[in-house]
Write an enzyme that holds these catalytic residues in place. Structure first.
Site, PDB file in Angstrom:
ATOM      1  N   TRP A 163      27.906  45.618  42.758  1.00  0.00           N
ATOM      2  CA  TRP A 163      26.541  45.250  42.384  1.00  0.00           C
ATOM      3  C   TRP A 163      25.545  45.614  43.476  1.00  0.00           C
ATOM      4  O   TRP A 163      24.414  46.006  43.180  1.00  0.00           O
ATOM      5  CB  TRP A 163      26.473  43.766  42.027  1.00  0.00           C
ATOM      6  CG  TRP A 163      27.305  43.470  40.817  1.00  0.00           C
ATOM      7  CD1 TRP A 163      28.471  42.779  40.766  1.00  0.00           C
ATOM      8  CD2 TRP A 163      27.061  43.933  39.481  1.00  0.00           C
ATOM      9  NE1 TRP A 163      28.965  42.759  39.487  1.00  0.00           N
ATOM     10  CE2 TRP A 163      28.124  43.465  38.675  1.00  0.00           C
ATOM     11  CE3 TRP A 163      26.047  44.691  38.895  1.00  0.00           C
ATOM     12  CZ2 TRP A 163      28.195  43.723  37.309  1.00  0.00           C
ATOM     13  CZ3 TRP A 163      26.118  44.952  37.529  1.00  0.00           C
ATOM     14  CH2 TRP A 163      27.180  44.472  36.759  1.00  0.00           C
TER      15      TRP A 163
ATOM     16  N   ASP B 263      20.700  38.634  45.933  1.00  0.00           N
ATOM     17  CA  ASP B 263      21.169  38.520  44.554  1.00  0.00           C
ATOM     18  C   ASP B 263      22.224  37.422  44.550  1.00  0.00           C
ATOM     19  O   ASP B 263      23.330  37.599  45.052  1.00  0.00           O
ATOM     20  CB  ASP B 263      21.757  39.856  44.101  1.00  0.00           C
ATOM     21  CG  ASP B 263      22.377  39.795  42.707  1.00  0.00           C
ATOM     22  OD1 ASP B 263      22.358  38.715  42.090  1.00  0.00           O
ATOM     23  OD2 ASP B 263      22.882  40.842  42.253  1.00  0.00           O
TER      24      ASP B 263
ATOM     25  N   LYS C 276      26.121  32.608  34.760  1.00  0.00           N
ATOM     26  CA  LYS C 276      27.340  32.204  35.453  1.00  0.00           C
ATOM     27  C   LYS C 276      27.305  30.728  35.832  1.00  0.00           C
ATOM     28  O   LYS C 276      28.231  29.986  35.532  1.00  0.00           O
ATOM     29  CB  LYS C 276      27.567  33.094  36.675  1.00  0.00           C
ATOM     30  CG  LYS C 276      27.661  34.576  36.292  1.00  0.00           C
ATOM     31  CD  LYS C 276      27.807  35.488  37.489  1.00  0.00           C
ATOM     32  CE  LYS C 276      27.654  36.955  37.101  1.00  0.00           C
ATOM     33  NZ  LYS C 276      28.835  37.491  36.426  1.00  0.00           N
TER      34      LYS C 276
END
Length: 363
Positions: free
Chosen positions: A106, A174, A198
């Site tokens: 990511w 992030d 999540k």
């Protein structure tokens, strides 16, 4: 309402488990929300009823996460992936560079998008070590517009335990896969962002927490929907937001508070992860983890079965036993148990017991 509903052992990496109590409340309110005769999904986002839901969610997020007054909280769409582009578009000003710390897939994707907006570099990377660890040092340049990290890596199962010091350079994180899993000193960051799917709610909502001085120096020569100022100025209601997702996020925040807040949630997460890591560590090599011990994630536990054929059998038998989402990401394979906030201790204990029983049967 009964809490004896048969539930899968959900270890999906995202979208992932939601608290049963939240789902049951949403079920009860689905057709008639607060006596309106409408579902929350049918309410106008301009209505006083929805604005109250919206504002309460923001207020509870600020309280539970201890967000200081000099930060704005906005709800966005497009997931963390859109933030990969919006962040450099807003904050990578002319003559500056964006500094990315690569710790997994990511962060690689975030860097790729930043390069469309200007100079962006990877000052530190653990790729040569197969992303098994979090770096101990971060290089910060005088010309850096910001330093970007990914706080938790869902694919490789690593997590920052302490965040880097970046001085006067804003640190942007992030936190999609570990936001609200533990207390965080928000003042260390210029910006925190996270997809909700999540730890915060269903997919479709993205949370951004941005320091006001960073907003004040942002690039204004951008399309309206790509400027953070647009959402700040309109309380995230410039256009139609994901109303049901925000409602669910608000209910998850209430659930976190009912657990005892982030301090208690953090203790729960440590205990849950320990159950599975202990099964790995005490297996005499039958199972082995991907991440180095000092970098292990409490959210995503990545591991392998030493014998490849047995690993296939392990995943097959686990699925038959009611465990969902244990296959590792397609890019790395293996096994992965995602133990986010809403995954109950009972599920983690059941997985640890299954792992021990499988080993005893096949070793």
């Amino acid at each position: 309402m009964s809490t004896t509903t048969k539930r899968a052992y959900n270890f999906n990496a995202g979208p992932s488990a939601l608290p049963l109590e939240v789902l049951q409340k949403a079920q009860a309110e689905l057709v008639d929300f607060q006596g309106t005769g409408m579902s929350v999904m049918e309410l106008s986002h301009r209505s006083a009823t929805f604005e109250a839901v919206h504002n309460e969610a923001i207020a509870n997020l600020r309280k539970l996460f201890a967000v200081p007054d000099n930060y704005e909280i906005v709800f966005l769409q497009g997931g963390a992936s859109l933030q990969f582009s919006m962040i450099p578009m807003n904050f990578l000003t002319e003559g500056k560079r964006a500094n990315y710390v690569l710790t997994g897939s990511w962060s690689e994707k975030a860097l790729k998008e930043a390069k469309f907006s200007g100079e962006a570099v990877a000052s530190v990377s653990t790729k040569e070590n197969k992303y098994k660890n979090i770096p101990t040092e971060v290089e910060v340049g005088e010309n850096d517009a910001y330093v970007h990290i990914t706080s938790n890596n869902t694919i490789y199962g690593t997590q920052w335990k302490t965040f880097p010091e970046t001085g006067n350079v804003p640190l942007i994180a992030d936190m999609s896969s570990d936001i609200m899993s533990k207390p965080v000193d928000i003042s260390k960051f210029g910006m925190i962002y996270a997809g909700a799917q999540k730890n915060l709610g269903p997919s479709g909502v993205t949370v951004a927490i941005i320091r006001k001085d960073l907003l004040e120096s942002a690039n204004t020569n951008l399309p309206t929907m790509l400027k953070y100022d647009t959402f700040v100025a309109n309380n995230s209601l410039y256009n139609t937001p994901p109303t049901f997702g925000i409602y669910m996020l608000g209910e998850v925040l209430k659930w976190i508070e009912a657990q005892g807040g982030l301090e208690q949630v953090a203790k729960n997460n440590e205990a849950k992860a320990a159950l599975i890591y202990d099964a790995i560590d005490n297996s005499n090599g039958f199972y082995y983890g991907h991440a180095e011990e000092g970098s292990r994630s409490l959210m995503n536990i990545t591991f392998r079965v030493a014998d490849e054929e047995l690993e296939k059998q392990f995943l097959k038998e686990a699925e038959e036993a009611g465990f969902v989402g244990l296959s590792g990401h397609r890019s790395v394979g293996g096994c992965r148990a995602s133990t986010y906030n809403a995954v109950p201790t009972e599920a983690c204990q059941a997985l640890a017991d299954f792992m021990k029983a499988f080993q005893a049967k096949h070793q």
